[in-house]
Motif scaffolding. Structure first.
Motif, PDB file in Angstrom:
ATOM      1  N   LEU A 186       0.818  -1.218   0.000  1.00  0.00           N
ATOM      2  CA  LEU A 186       0.000   0.000   0.000  1.00  0.00           C
ATOM      3  C   LEU A 186       0.843   1.256   0.000  1.00  0.00           C
ATOM      4  O   LEU A 186       0.528   2.245  -0.667  1.00  0.00           O
ATOM      5  N   SER A 187       1.953   1.236   0.744  1.00  0.00           N
ATOM      6  CA  SER A 187       2.855   2.389   0.753  1.00  0.00           C
ATOM      7  C   SER A 187       3.433   2.626  -0.635  1.00  0.00           C
ATOM      8  O   SER A 187       3.506   3.769  -1.105  1.00  0.00           O
ATOM      9  N   SER A 188       3.810   1.554  -1.282  1.00  0.00           N
ATOM     10  CA  SER A 188       4.349   1.668  -2.643  1.00  0.00           C
ATOM     11  C   SER A 188       3.311   2.204  -3.605  1.00  0.00           C
ATOM     12  O   SER A 188       3.603   3.072  -4.447  1.00  0.00           O
ATOM     13  N   LEU A 189       2.077   1.706  -3.492  1.00  0.00           N
ATOM     14  CA  LEU A 189       1.002   2.193  -4.363  1.00  0.00           C
ATOM     15  C   LEU A 189       0.715   3.670  -4.107  1.00  0.00           C
ATOM     16  O   LEU A 189       0.493   4.436  -5.047  1.00  0.00           O
ATOM     17  N   LYS A 190       0.713   4.083  -2.827  1.00  0.00           N
ATOM     18  CA  LYS A 190       0.449   5.489  -2.497  1.00  0.00           C
ATOM     19  C   LYS A 190       1.537   6.392  -3.085  1.00  0.00           C
ATOM     20  O   LYS A 190       1.229   7.455  -3.617  1.00  0.00           O
ATOM     21  N   LYS A 191       2.794   5.976  -2.980  1.00  0.00           N
ATOM     22  CA  LYS A 191       3.888   6.786  -3.517  1.00  0.00           C
ATOM     23  C   LYS A 191       3.745   6.940  -5.031  1.00  0.00           C
ATOM     24  O   LYS A 191       3.963   8.025  -5.563  1.00  0.00           O
ATOM     25  N   THR A 192       3.382   5.858  -5.687  1.00  0.00           N
ATOM     26  CA  THR A 192       3.240   5.909  -7.134  1.00  0.00           C
ATOM     27  C   THR A 192       2.073   6.771  -7.562  1.00  0.00           C
ATOM     28  O   THR A 192       2.151   7.508  -8.542  1.00  0.00           O
TER      29      THR A 192
END
Length: 188
Positions: free
Chosen positions: A181-187
């Motif tokens: 989820l953190s990776s998706l939010k950053k993207t």
């Protein structure tokens, strides 16, 4: 013995499984027919190569028949099959990675990954640019993170069910989900 006919409204997966592990080929076929579409969607959520996913599913069922007399009873055949397919895909990807290097995934293949659960996420924001970014971000996630996201948000399993299905501890499920989820939010 219970009637195992899939044409009826009720399919008793446990009775069918128990019949299969005793050597009933027809029961294995019924299990195959009952879960093939779910297995295909799940497999495509992990590996964006539909033909290869089909091969892995066939291998799972060949192995099931080959080792049916050694299999244990289960109360959730679908989760058992998901676990078998997941293990088969991870082993195959690992072997392929050793031979060919990192597997290249294509954003255009993402259409095979998600069925109606993807639409629920996409419907939150219909902006096409955001949708493209989401596709690209999910494709870039490591396989285990994709699997956790798939189980938690698309299959709507609990963290505990996901932990059991993936054979990892609960803390690892939370960690993988948080990282994904953190990776998706950053993207996005």
């Amino acid at each position: 013995m219970k009637n195992l006919d899939l044409s009826q409204d009720f399919f008793d997966e446990v009775a069918c499984w128990n019949s299969f592990i005793k050597g009933d080929r027809i029961a294995l076929e019924k299990i195959y027919r009952a879960y093939i579409n779910d297995l295909f969607r799940f497999g495509c959520s992990l590996l964006h190569e539909p033909d290869q996913v089909k091969d892995y599913i066939q291998e799972v069922f060949i192995d099931l028949w080959k080792y049916h007399s050694n299999l244990q009873k289960t109360d959730n055949v679908k989760n058992y099959l998901f676990k078998c397919l997941s293990n088969k895909i991870y082993k195959g990807v690992k072997d392929e990675t050793k031979r060919k290097g990192i597997v290249q995934e294509h954003v255009s293949e993402l259409e095979y990954v998600f069925d109606s659960p993807e639409n629920e996420l996409i419907n939150l924001n219909r902006d096409e640019n955001l949708r493209k970014k989401l596709h690209a971000a999910v494709v870039e996630l490591p396989l285990r993170q994709k699997e956790v996201i798939n189980h938690l948000f698309f299959d709507q399993l609990s963290y505990e069910q996901t932990s059991k299905l993936m054979e990892i501890n609960l803390k690892s499920v939370y960690t993988l989900a948080w990282k994904a989820l953190s990776s998706l939010k950053k993207t996005l």
